[in-house]
Design a protein around this motif. Structure first.
Motif, PDB file in Angstrom:
ATOM      1  N   SER A  42      63.678 -18.911 -36.003  1.00  0.00           N
ATOM      2  CA  SER A  42      62.332 -18.579 -36.458  1.00  0.00           C
ATOM      3  C   SER A  42      61.600 -17.752 -35.401  1.00  0.00           C
ATOM      4  O   SER A  42      62.167 -17.371 -34.384  1.00  0.00           O
ATOM      5  N   LEU A  43      60.347 -17.506 -35.659  1.00  0.00           N
ATOM      6  CA  LEU A  43      59.514 -16.711 -34.753  1.00  0.00           C
ATOM      7  C   LEU A  43      58.736 -17.643 -33.830  1.00  0.00           C
ATOM      8  O   LEU A  43      58.093 -18.592 -34.302  1.00  0.00           O
ATOM      9  N   THR A  44      58.765 -17.328 -32.548  1.00  0.00           N
ATOM     10  CA  THR A  44      58.041 -18.105 -31.547  1.00  0.00           C
ATOM     11  C   THR A  44      57.035 -17.195 -30.861  1.00  0.00           C
ATOM     12  O   THR A  44      57.400 -16.121 -30.371  1.00  0.00           O
ATOM     13  N   LEU A  45      55.795 -17.640 -30.792  1.00  0.00           N
ATOM     14  CA  LEU A  45      54.745 -16.855 -30.168  1.00  0.00           C
ATOM     15  C   LEU A  45      54.937 -16.841 -28.661  1.00  0.00           C
ATOM     16  O   LEU A  45      55.026 -17.903 -28.028  1.00  0.00           O
ATOM     17  N   ILE A  46      55.003 -15.635 -28.095  1.00  0.00           N
ATOM     18  CA  ILE A  46      55.104 -15.483 -26.645  1.00  0.00           C
ATOM     19  C   ILE A  46      53.709 -15.484 -26.030  1.00  0.00           C
ATOM     20  O   ILE A  46      53.419 -16.234 -25.101  1.00  0.00           O
ATOM     21  N   ALA A  47      52.860 -14.593 -26.558  1.00  0.00           N
ATOM     22  CA  ALA A  47      51.534 -14.439 -25.960  1.00  0.00           C
ATOM     23  C   ALA A  47      50.624 -13.645 -26.876  1.00  0.00           C
ATOM     24  O   ALA A  47      51.073 -12.931 -27.773  1.00  0.00           O
ATOM     25  N   THR A  48      49.343 -13.793 -26.617  1.00  0.00           N
ATOM     26  CA  THR A  48      48.313 -12.969 -27.241  1.00  0.00           C
ATOM     27  C   THR A  48      47.936 -11.882 -26.251  1.00  0.00           C
ATOM     28  O   THR A  48      47.603 -12.178 -25.093  1.00  0.00           O
ATOM     29  N   ALA A  49      48.015 -10.633 -26.701  1.00  0.00           N
ATOM     30  CA  ALA A  49      47.690  -9.502 -25.838  1.00  0.00           C
ATOM     31  C   ALA A  49      46.203  -9.211 -25.955  1.00  0.00           C
ATOM     32  O   ALA A  49      45.732  -8.807 -27.017  1.00  0.00           O
ATOM     33  N   ASN A  50      45.461  -9.411 -24.902  1.00  0.00           N
ATOM     34  CA  ASN A  50      44.014  -9.248 -24.900  1.00  0.00           C
ATOM     35  C   ASN A  50      43.648  -7.887 -24.321  1.00  0.00           C
ATOM     36  O   ASN A  50      44.114  -7.528 -23.235  1.00  0.00           O
ATOM     37  N   ALA A  55      46.889 -11.263 -20.589  1.00  0.00           N
ATOM     38  CA  ALA A  55      47.393 -11.883 -21.812  1.00  0.00           C
ATOM     39  C   ALA A  55      47.338 -13.402 -21.706  1.00  0.00           C
ATOM     40  O   ALA A  55      47.364 -13.966 -20.605  1.00  0.00           O
ATOM     41  N   THR A  56      47.287 -14.040 -22.866  1.00  0.00           N
ATOM     42  CA  THR A  56      47.294 -15.504 -22.933  1.00  0.00           C
ATOM     43  C   THR A  56      48.684 -15.952 -23.347  1.00  0.00           C
ATOM     44  O   THR A  56      49.103 -15.667 -24.480  1.00  0.00           O
ATOM     45  N   GLY A  60      55.988 -22.275 -21.993  1.00  0.00           N
ATOM     46  CA  GLY A  60      57.372 -21.843 -21.885  1.00  0.00           C
ATOM     47  C   GLY A  60      57.545 -20.369 -21.584  1.00  0.00           C
ATOM     48  O   GLY A  60      58.663 -19.911 -21.357  1.00  0.00           O
ATOM     49  N   PHE A  61      56.454 -19.631 -21.614  1.00  0.00           N
ATOM     50  CA  PHE A  61      56.486 -18.188 -21.326  1.00  0.00           C
ATOM     51  C   PHE A  61      55.533 -17.906 -20.169  1.00  0.00           C
ATOM     52  O   PHE A  61      54.414 -18.408 -20.152  1.00  0.00           O
ATOM     53  N   VAL A  62      56.005 -17.102 -19.207  1.00  0.00           N
ATOM     54  CA  VAL A  62      55.192 -16.814 -18.031  1.00  0.00           C
ATOM     55  C   VAL A  62      55.063 -15.315 -17.807  1.00  0.00           C
ATOM     56  O   VAL A  62      55.939 -14.532 -18.194  1.00  0.00           O
ATOM     57  N   ILE A  63      53.991 -14.944 -17.136  1.00  0.00           N
ATOM     58  CA  ILE A  63      53.663 -13.539 -16.943  1.00  0.00           C
ATOM     59  C   ILE A  63      54.711 -12.828 -16.108  1.00  0.00           C
ATOM     60  O   ILE A  63      54.982 -11.646 -16.343  1.00  0.00           O
ATOM     61  N   ASP A  64      55.318 -13.486 -15.155  1.00  0.00           N
ATOM     62  CA  ASP A  64      56.315 -12.829 -14.314  1.00  0.00           C
ATOM     63  C   ASP A  64      57.534 -12.408 -15.127  1.00  0.00           C
ATOM     64  O   ASP A  64      58.177 -11.410 -14.805  1.00  0.00           O
ATOM     65  N   LYS A  65      57.857 -13.163 -16.134  1.00  0.00           N
ATOM     66  CA  LYS A  65      59.025 -12.877 -16.963  1.00  0.00           C
ATOM     67  C   LYS A  65      58.681 -11.909 -18.105  1.00  0.00           C
ATOM     68  O   LYS A  65      59.482 -11.045 -18.451  1.00  0.00           O
ATOM     69  N   PHE A  66      57.490 -12.047 -18.651  1.00  0.00           N
ATOM     70  CA  PHE A  66      57.080 -11.251 -19.813  1.00  0.00           C
ATOM     71  C   PHE A  66      55.707 -10.607 -19.564  1.00  0.00           C
ATOM     72  O   PHE A  66      54.726 -10.905 -20.251  1.00  0.00           O
ATOM     73  N   PRO A  67      55.612  -9.708 -18.611  1.00  0.00           N
ATOM     74  CA  PRO A  67      54.308  -9.053 -18.402  1.00  0.00           C
ATOM     75  C   PRO A  67      53.909  -8.220 -19.614  1.00  0.00           C
ATOM     76  O   PRO A  67      54.741  -7.561 -20.227  1.00  0.00           O
ATOM     77  N   ILE A  68      52.637  -8.279 -19.930  1.00  0.00           N
ATOM     78  CA  ILE A  68      52.098  -7.603 -21.111  1.00  0.00           C
ATOM     79  C   ILE A  68      50.920  -6.734 -20.690  1.00  0.00           C
ATOM     80  O   ILE A  68      50.091  -7.145 -19.881  1.00  0.00           O
ATOM     81  N   THR A  77      52.214  -3.171 -24.586  1.00  0.00           N
ATOM     82  CA  THR A  77      53.605  -3.207 -24.166  1.00  0.00           C
ATOM     83  C   THR A  77      53.981  -4.612 -23.736  1.00  0.00           C
ATOM     84  O   THR A  77      53.139  -5.371 -23.227  1.00  0.00           O
ATOM     85  N   LEU A  78      55.238  -4.934 -23.947  1.00  0.00           N
ATOM     86  CA  LEU A  78      55.838  -6.186 -23.483  1.00  0.00           C
ATOM     87  C   LEU A  78      57.046  -5.810 -22.647  1.00  0.00           C
ATOM     88  O   LEU A  78      57.903  -5.045 -23.096  1.00  0.00           O
ATOM     89  N   THR A  79      57.105  -6.323 -21.434  1.00  0.00           N
ATOM     90  CA  THR A  79      58.272  -6.108 -20.588  1.00  0.00           C
ATOM     91  C   THR A  79      59.066  -7.406 -20.507  1.00  0.00           C
ATOM     92  O   THR A  79      58.483  -8.476 -20.312  1.00  0.00           O
ATOM     93  N   VAL A  80      60.362  -7.292 -20.669  1.00  0.00           N
ATOM     94  CA  VAL A  80      61.250  -8.430 -20.468  1.00  0.00           C
ATOM     95  C   VAL A  80      61.927  -8.191 -19.121  1.00  0.00           C
ATOM     96  O   VAL A  80      62.680  -7.210 -18.964  1.00  0.00           O
ATOM     97  N   SER A  81      61.619  -9.022 -18.146  1.00  0.00           N
ATOM     98  CA  SER A  81      62.027  -8.777 -16.766  1.00  0.00           C
ATOM     99  C   SER A  81      63.282  -9.556 -16.397  1.00  0.00           C
ATOM    100  O   SER A  81      63.538 -10.655 -16.922  1.00  0.00           O
ATOM    101  N   ASN A  82      64.057  -8.954 -15.487  1.00  0.00           N
ATOM    102  CA  ASN A  82      65.227  -9.640 -14.931  1.00  0.00           C
ATOM    103  C   ASN A  82      66.017 -10.331 -16.042  1.00  0.00           C
ATOM    104  O   ASN A  82      66.205 -11.551 -16.049  1.00  0.00           O
TER     105      ASN A  82
END
Lengths: 115, 112
Positions: A42-50, A55-56, A60-68, A77-82
């Motif tokens: 299913s679909l899992t919410l990563i973050a709200t882009a403000n 972003a909020t 389970g999701f952190v800014i270092d891994k998924f900067p927005i 933009t969404l970056t998937v890091s490392n």
């Protein structure tokens, strides 16, 4: 409704690299969201882009891994890091064009495969 | 937080028959319940929705019902056609949380 364009539509990435996904909307929207859809899931919410602020992120999701980034009301933009193979998923941008209504429209998604 | 459960996970019906997908939610503050259809390789498409002040809504062959007391809602597709084959997701939304939470999905197969 809204026309939501995502780039890239798909990509194959090497472990340890980062990839930035772009989302462009054809109208100004207040609420933009990023979702992840793992294979067959299913679909899992990563973050709200403000717009104009950080972003909020969901549990389970952190800014270092998924900067927005959200520089304006039509783009994010969404970056998937490392990246690791566990990051292989479809990443979906969505918008609530009417404000806080919950009526979300989705882009076609960006399918990432990490080797 | 909100939790949405969806059943069945797979559903196979004969063309022309009806299909019913059921969802339950946990957060009594949820007040908006959309249904999405996702075809292979595409993003989810909103097909019908219902708000908490309404018990039923119809759009041609598709209908959604809501029981707020029991916290469950259902999607009904009548006269199914092969092009209805897809994955269907229910979702629940509360104004207070600004979050749309999805069910686990139902893979519908309509056999010609």
């Amino acid at each position: 409704s809204a026309v939501i364009s995502q780039k890239p539509s798909r990509d194959i990435c090497q472990r340890g690299t980062s990839l930035t996904i772009q989302c462009q909307v054809d109208s100004q929207v207040t609420m933009m969201f990023w979702y992840r859809q793992q294979p067959g899931q299913s679909l899992t919410l990563i973050a709200t882009a403000n717009q104009g602020s950080e972003a909020t992120y969901e549990s389970g999701f952190v800014i270092d891994k998924f900067p927005i980034s959200r520089p304006n009301l039509t783009f994010s933009t969404l970056t998937v890091s490392n990246m690791s193979p566990e990051d292989s998923s479809i990443y979906l941008c969505s918008v609530d064009i009417s404000g806080n209504t919950g009526e979300l429209f989705f882009g076609e998604g960006s399918r990432l495969t990490v080797l | 937080g909100e939790n949405v459960e969806q059943h069945p996970s797979t559903l196979s019906v004969q063309e022309g028959d009806s299909a019913v997908i059921k969802c339950t939610y946990s957060d009594s503050a949820s007040n908006y319940f959309p249904w999405y259809k996702q075809e292979l390789g595409k993003g989810p498409q909103l097909i019908i929705d219902i708000r908490s002040n309404v018990g039923e809504k119809k759009d041609q062959r598709i209908a959604v019902t809501l029981n707020k007391t029991a916290k469950h809602f259902s999607l009904h597709i009548t006269e199914t056609q092969p092009e209805d084959s897809a994955v269907y997701f229910c979702a629940a939304y509360a104004d207070s949380s600004y979050k749309l939470i999805f069910g686990s999905g139902t893979r519908l197969l309509v056999r010609p």
